[in-house]
Design a protein around this motif. Structure first.
Motif, short mmCIF file in Angstrom:
data_model
loop_
_atom_site.label_atom_id
_atom_site.label_comp_id
_atom_site.label_asym_id
_atom_site.label_seq_id
_atom_site.Cartn_x
_atom_site.Cartn_y
_atom_site.Cartn_z
N UNK A 7 41.53 33.38 47.39
CA UNK A 7 40.37 33.96 47.78
C UNK A 7 38.98 33.95 48.69
N UNK A 8 37.93 35.07 47.95
CA UNK A 8 37.20 34.70 49.27
C UNK A 8 36.51 33.26 49.74
N UNK A 9 34.97 33.95 50.22
CA UNK A 9 34.28 32.06 50.49
C UNK A 9 33.19 32.56 49.95
N UNK A 10 32.85 34.07 48.43
CA UNK A 10 31.91 34.23 48.05
C UNK A 10 31.84 32.63 47.08
N UNK A 11 30.54 32.98 46.09
CA UNK A 11 30.54 32.11 44.55
C UNK A 11 31.38 32.48 43.83
N UNK A 12 32.07 31.74 43.07
CA UNK A 12 32.66 31.76 41.93
C UNK A 12 32.57 31.55 40.33
N UNK A 13 32.71 32.71 39.40
CA UNK A 13 32.79 32.38 38.21
C UNK A 13 34.11 32.08 37.63
N UNK A 97 34.76 45.49 45.42
CA UNK A 97 34.50 45.83 46.48
C UNK A 97 34.56 46.46 47.87
N UNK A 98 34.11 47.44 48.40
CA UNK A 98 34.12 48.30 49.09
C UNK A 98 35.21 48.19 50.03
N UNK A 99 34.79 46.73 50.64
CA UNK A 99 35.68 45.71 51.74
C UNK A 99 37.44 45.77 51.17
N UNK A 100 37.37 46.14 49.31
CA UNK A 100 38.67 45.77 49.08
C UNK A 100 38.98 45.23 48.44
N UNK A 101 38.14 44.04 48.45
CA UNK A 101 38.62 42.78 47.78
C UNK A 101 38.37 42.47 46.37
N UNK A 102 39.16 42.47 45.56
CA UNK A 102 39.35 42.44 44.46
C UNK A 102 38.24 40.96 43.27
N UNK A 103 37.51 41.91 42.56
CA UNK A 103 36.59 40.90 41.75
C UNK A 103 37.34 40.51 40.77
N UNK A 104 38.38 40.31 40.31
CA UNK A 104 38.65 39.59 39.24
C UNK A 104 40.75 39.16 39.73
N UNK A 105 40.66 38.12 38.79
CA UNK A 105 41.47 37.43 39.17
C UNK A 105 42.32 36.83 37.44
N UNK A 106 43.59 37.49 37.24
CA UNK A 106 43.81 36.18 36.13
C UNK A 106 44.85 35.92 36.74
N UNK A 107 45.13 34.69 35.40
CA UNK A 107 45.76 33.45 36.03
C UNK A 107 46.38 33.30 34.28
N UNK A 108 47.96 33.84 34.04
CA UNK A 108 48.28 33.04 32.42
C UNK A 108 49.08 31.57 32.79
N UNK A 109 49.08 30.44 32.32
CA UNK A 109 50.25 29.52 31.89
C UNK A 109 50.39 29.42 30.66
N UNK A 110 51.68 28.79 30.64
CA UNK A 110 52.21 28.10 29.73
C UNK A 110 51.98 27.59 29.05
N UNK A 111 51.36 27.23 27.19
CA UNK A 111 50.53 26.11 26.57
C UNK A 111 51.11 24.95 26.59
N UNK A 112 50.01 24.09 26.81
CA UNK A 112 49.72 22.53 27.27
C UNK A 112 50.47 22.64 28.37
N UNK A 119 44.55 27.48 45.25
CA UNK A 119 43.33 28.21 45.75
C UNK A 119 43.31 28.20 47.20
N UNK A 120 43.78 29.05 47.52
CA UNK A 120 43.15 28.94 49.45
C UNK A 120 41.71 30.06 49.36
N UNK A 121 40.98 30.43 50.05
CA UNK A 121 39.42 30.99 50.52
C UNK A 121 39.87 31.60 52.46
N UNK A 122 39.86 32.47 52.19
CA UNK A 122 39.22 33.02 53.07
C UNK A 122 38.65 32.92 54.37
N UNK A 123 38.73 32.11 55.49
CA UNK A 123 37.64 31.67 56.34
C UNK A 123 37.66 32.41 57.29
#
Length: 123
Positions: A7-13, A97-112, A119-123
């Protein structure tokens, strides 16, 4: 899962489901109490303070006070929690973003099973 997300170093939601993701699915109905999934608390605590955490749940308002009390008592940080969400898929749509950063990420986990990717942040 063994996956790593860069992930980028930007603040996340962060948009987190509650039942089956952070706590045992329907544990509040089956057992009469909620139970945190192993690793959920530590993962949420590792989210930087400047990031925004939104929890979504299909629980009705009837369970609002009980749920909020449980989260507070167990140190689960969040900025907003929405109840009465539909039980179907959660769809996130965002731009790139024009720089190519995807602004949405989805993660699906098994229930329970709390098995979030590293998570690693670009430095």
């Amino acid at each position: 899962m063994g996956e790593t997300i860069i992930l980028s170093t930007l603040q996340k939601t962060w948009i987190l489901d509650l039942d089956g993701t952070l706590v045992k699915h329907n544990g509040y109905k089956i057992d009469g109490v909620d139970t945190l999934l192993d690793g959920a608390k530590e993962y949420v605590q590792s989210i930087p303070e400047e990031d925004f955490i939104l929890i979504l749940t299909s629980r009705t308002d009837e369970y609002r006070e009980m749920t909020i009390s449980f989260l507070e008592e167990n140190g689960i940080r969040y900025d907003e929690i929405l109840f009465n969400m539909p039980m179907g898929e959660r769809i996130v749509v965002n731009d790139r973003k024009p720089s190519g950063i995807d602004m949405a990420v989805a993660v699906n986990t098994d229930r329970d099973v709390f098995d979030m990717p590293e998570i690693r942040r670009i430095t």
